[in-house]
Design an enzyme around this catalytic site. Structure first.
Site, PDB file in Angstrom:
ATOM      1  N   LYS A  36       0.786  -1.241   0.000  1.00  0.00           N
ATOM      2  CA  LYS A  36       0.000   0.000   0.000  1.00  0.00           C
ATOM      3  C   LYS A  36       0.816   1.288   0.000  1.00  0.00           C
ATOM      4  O   LYS A  36       0.500   2.220   0.745  1.00  0.00           O
ATOM      5  CB  LYS A  36      -0.929   0.030   1.229  1.00  0.00           C
ATOM      6  CG  LYS A  36      -1.945  -1.063   1.268  1.00  0.00           C
ATOM      7  CD  LYS A  36      -2.814  -0.980   2.492  1.00  0.00           C
ATOM      8  CE  LYS A  36      -2.067  -1.352   3.747  1.00  0.00           C
ATOM      9  NZ  LYS A  36      -2.949  -1.619   4.884  1.00  0.00           N
ATOM     10  N   ASP A  57      -5.302  -5.069  10.985  1.00  0.00           N
ATOM     11  CA  ASP A  57      -6.603  -4.366  10.993  1.00  0.00           C
ATOM     12  C   ASP A  57      -7.790  -5.318  10.803  1.00  0.00           C
ATOM     13  O   ASP A  57      -8.880  -5.075  11.325  1.00  0.00           O
ATOM     14  CB  ASP A  57      -6.640  -3.223   9.968  1.00  0.00           C
ATOM     15  CG  ASP A  57      -6.226  -3.633   8.564  1.00  0.00           C
ATOM     16  OD1 ASP A  57      -5.815  -4.782   8.369  1.00  0.00           O
ATOM     17  OD2 ASP A  57      -6.303  -2.777   7.650  1.00  0.00           O
TER      18      ASP A  57
HETATM   19  C1  BGC Z   1      -1.998  -5.669   4.063  1.00  0.00           C
HETATM   20  C2  BGC Z   1      -2.862  -6.321   5.105  1.00  0.00           C
HETATM   21  C3  BGC Z   1      -3.986  -5.390   5.517  1.00  0.00           C
HETATM   22  C4  BGC Z   1      -4.734  -4.918   4.289  1.00  0.00           C
HETATM   23  C5  BGC Z   1      -5.859  -3.972   4.634  1.00  0.00           C
HETATM   24  C6  BGC Z   1      -2.835  -5.140   2.919  1.00  0.00           C
HETATM   25  O1  BGC Z   1      -2.039  -4.422   2.032  1.00  0.00           O
HETATM   26  O2  BGC Z   1      -1.059  -6.581   3.565  1.00  0.00           O
HETATM   27  O3  BGC Z   1      -2.112  -6.697   6.220  1.00  0.00           O
HETATM   28  O4  BGC Z   1      -4.847  -6.087   6.385  1.00  0.00           O
HETATM   29  O5  BGC Z   1      -3.840  -4.268   3.411  1.00  0.00           O
HETATM   30  O6  BGC Z   1      -5.410  -2.848   5.272  1.00  0.00           O
END
Ligand code: BGC
Length: 589
Positions: A272, A308
């Site tokens: 992200k 989360d």
């Molecule tokens: C992460 C997860 C997270 C999800 C939602 C993903 O990019 O790898 O750990 O739960 O995003 O935030």
């Protein structure tokens, strides 16, 4: 909505995909179209008049475009484009460029005409449309990957990591106390003070503070990131007069972590948009503690690390004790669920359950979704900061949906099916089509007007048909996202049902994330597809109230309760022996 607009939107929304023709796939498509009709082509109150006045409900799209505000049909436009409208009566739409010019003032590169061919547009959108069979197939592949992820020897080659969280129970309503919570996972970082009340079964957010994470910190060193976090925490403690108290801390860290214990969590990789050096492979709790020690002006007590998804499940679990799945569809996507311990081969013990963080965003990283990926997904991946990683997430989540739409619009423009073949500077700029535009454009009532405003903002030379096509593109991309999520969620609920040997499963999913919350029909579409893909499961969806904040506190509270219980158990375990010893002792005397 004007009469001709209604007609144009209907024609474009009706242009249905053709290739997935089996009965089951068409039932899914029909269900999709039903939602679509609500959003993209909801017949306005004046619709019946449209049909009569136009002579037919099916009058051709170009005719509809031609009658729109009396302007030229695209094919006629070249003949008339230099004709000036009477003063004060500009016949061009707001945002239309000067004839033969791009709105930015640059000379147009296209021909100045676009061919509005619904069939051609549909051909480009076809790869996004997944039949029910395809979704079932995707679900079967995910099931296999989940089993691989759970295996003791196979997990290291699994793209779906299936990470044990060491959360062994959902709330039972007896949790209580004051907690600090940290939430890192999007563009902002939050610090919260949370109180859990046992009597009222309530979680209160006492106060919170948001600190932005600037781009240079998101892409800088890990040390800088954790110093920033420690500084925000210090500021918050001061503002709340909490410095000096040692409250337990729940840390929602929404990235894939290999959790060794509840307070030891190794970052596997960033996702992200984060890419801080020196953090992958390290224990995040240590990095936080080191940053706090570097400051030396305050300290923290126990830390519980939480994804989360887990926070979301736990915050909903407090309200509905049958909540055993947490799902996020926001900037990123992921889900967790309660798995039988006997299937969690990497953790000792056979009894009870443990929450597994699936990290389903990584599904497809081994190439198993090649046939589902479109050329646009490949482009999004190639230009991302982490190519080859989190393939499934890149088809679904808010960080990428807008960019997929932009690439499709650009392609259609290049093919002269949109904007008279002239892209604007903005459309050519990566990231310019924000994911929130998709939700705005798909709004049932104001969507078309929003589309017009957004296309104008993007400096595009649009007409009514362009606005409808843009809407159709948004609809197609978000619809695929919802159905892929549904396929993944169906895999989980089907697995829980089979795990428990049940004919029928009734369960609750705690959900959070901007895409799920803000998109006008994403949740409806997802739920409808889950019903088709998991017919023996009755799934309730519960929107989480601040899972990352309150949920983190809840995980910490449950961890404390379990620690207390096991301590009490150890105490009472020894009690009988101690009594015997005492009796023996007494007898000897
Ligand atoms: C992460 C997860 C997270 C999800 C939602 C993903 O990019 O790898 O750990 O739960 O995003 O935030």
């Amino acid at each position: 909505m004007e009469i001709k607009e209604a007609a144009v939107t209907r024609i474009y929304a009706r242009a249905a995909p053709s290739s997935s023709s089996s009965s089951s796939s068409s039932s899914l498509l029909m269900c999709n179209q039903r939602f679509r009709r609500q959003s993209c082509a909801s017949p306005p109150p004046c619709a019946p008049t449209v049909a009569t006045s136009a002579g037919s409900r099916h009058f051709p799209i170009l005719h509809a475009a031609r009658i729109h505000q009396g302007r030229c049909a695209p094919e006629q436009r070249s003949k008339h484009q230099n004709r000036r409208p009477p003063k004060g009566q500009d016949e061009r739409r707001h945002g239309d460029p000067a004839p033969g010019r791009h709105p930015s003032g640059h000379a147009q590169q296209g021909t100045g005409t676009s061919n509005h061919k619904p069939g051609e547009v549909q051909k480009h959108l076809e790869p996004f449309r997944l039949s029910l069979e395809k979704l079932q197939d995707v679900s079967a592949r995910l099931r296999k990957d989940m089993i691989r992820g759970l295996g003791k020897h196979s997990h290291h080659r699994a793209s779906v990591k299936m990470l044990p969280t060491f959360v062994r129970a959902t709330p039972d309503g007896t949790e209580k106390g004051d907690f600090l919570a940290l939430d890192l996972g999007g563009t902002n970082f939050r610090v919260l003070h949370v109180r859990v009340l046992e009597e009222e079964q309530r979680v209160l957010k006492m106060d919170s503070q948001i600190c932005a994470i600037p781009q240079d910190i998101m892409l800088g060193t890990g040390e800088k990131l954790f110093d920033h976090i420690a500084a925000c925490l210090a500021e918050f403690l001061d503002s709340q007069k909490l410095r000096g108290q040692t409250l337990p801390l729940g840390f929602t860290f929404s990235f894939p972590c290999e959790q060794k214990e509840i307070d030891k969590s190794i970052l596997i990789r960033w996702t992200k948009g984060f890419n801080c050096s020196g953090v992958e492979g390290e224990d995040v709790v240590n990095l936080l503690k080191e940053a706090i020690h570097r400051r030396g002006d305050y300290d923290i007590s126990s830390v519980a690390m939480v994804n989360d998804t887990v926070g979301t499940m736990m915050s909903c679990g407090y309200r509905d004790q049958s909540c055993e799945i947490g799902m996020i569809i926001g900037t990123g996507t992921n889900a967790c669920y309660m798995e039988e311990m006997k299937n969690v081969k990497r953790v000792e013990g056979e009894d009870g359950r443990m929450c597994i963080n699936t990290e389903w965003g990584g599904f497809g990283d081994d190439g198993c979704l090649k046939d589902v990926l479109t050329e646009f997904d490949e482009e999004v991946d190639k230009t991302s900061i982490n190519p080859g990683v989190h393939t499934f997430e890149k088809m679904i989540s808010g960080m990428y949906l807008g960019e997929i739409v932009r690439l499709v619009l650009l392609k259609l423009t290049e093919e002269k099916l949109l904007f008279r073949g002239c892209p604007s500077e903005a459309l050519l700029t990566p990231g310019s089509f924000e994911t929130r535009f998709i939700s705005e454009i798909e709004e049932p009532d104001s969507g078309l007007e929003n589309a017009k405003k957004i296309l104008t903002k993007l400096d595009l030379d649009w007409d009514l048909v362009d606005a409808c096509v843009a809407r159709l593109v948004c609809d197609t991309v978000s619809s695929r996202s919802a159905r892929l999520c549904a396929a993944a969620l169906a895999t989980i609920v089907n697995r829980i049902r089979i795990n428990r040997g049940l004919d029928h499963l009734k369960t609750t999913v705690g959900v959070d994330g901007t895409v799920y919350r803000k998109h006008p029909n994403f949740s409806d579409e997802l739920q409808a597809a889950v019903r088709l893909l998991a017919p023996k499961c009755d799934v309730t969806f519960l929107i989480s109230e601040d899972g990352s904040g309150k949920g983190a506190a809840m995980v910490t509270a449950v961890a404390q309760r379990l620690a207390l219980q096991s301590r009490l158990l150890e105490d009472s375990d020894g009690e009988d022996e101690e009594e015997e010893e005492e009796e023996k002792c007494d007898a000897n005397i």
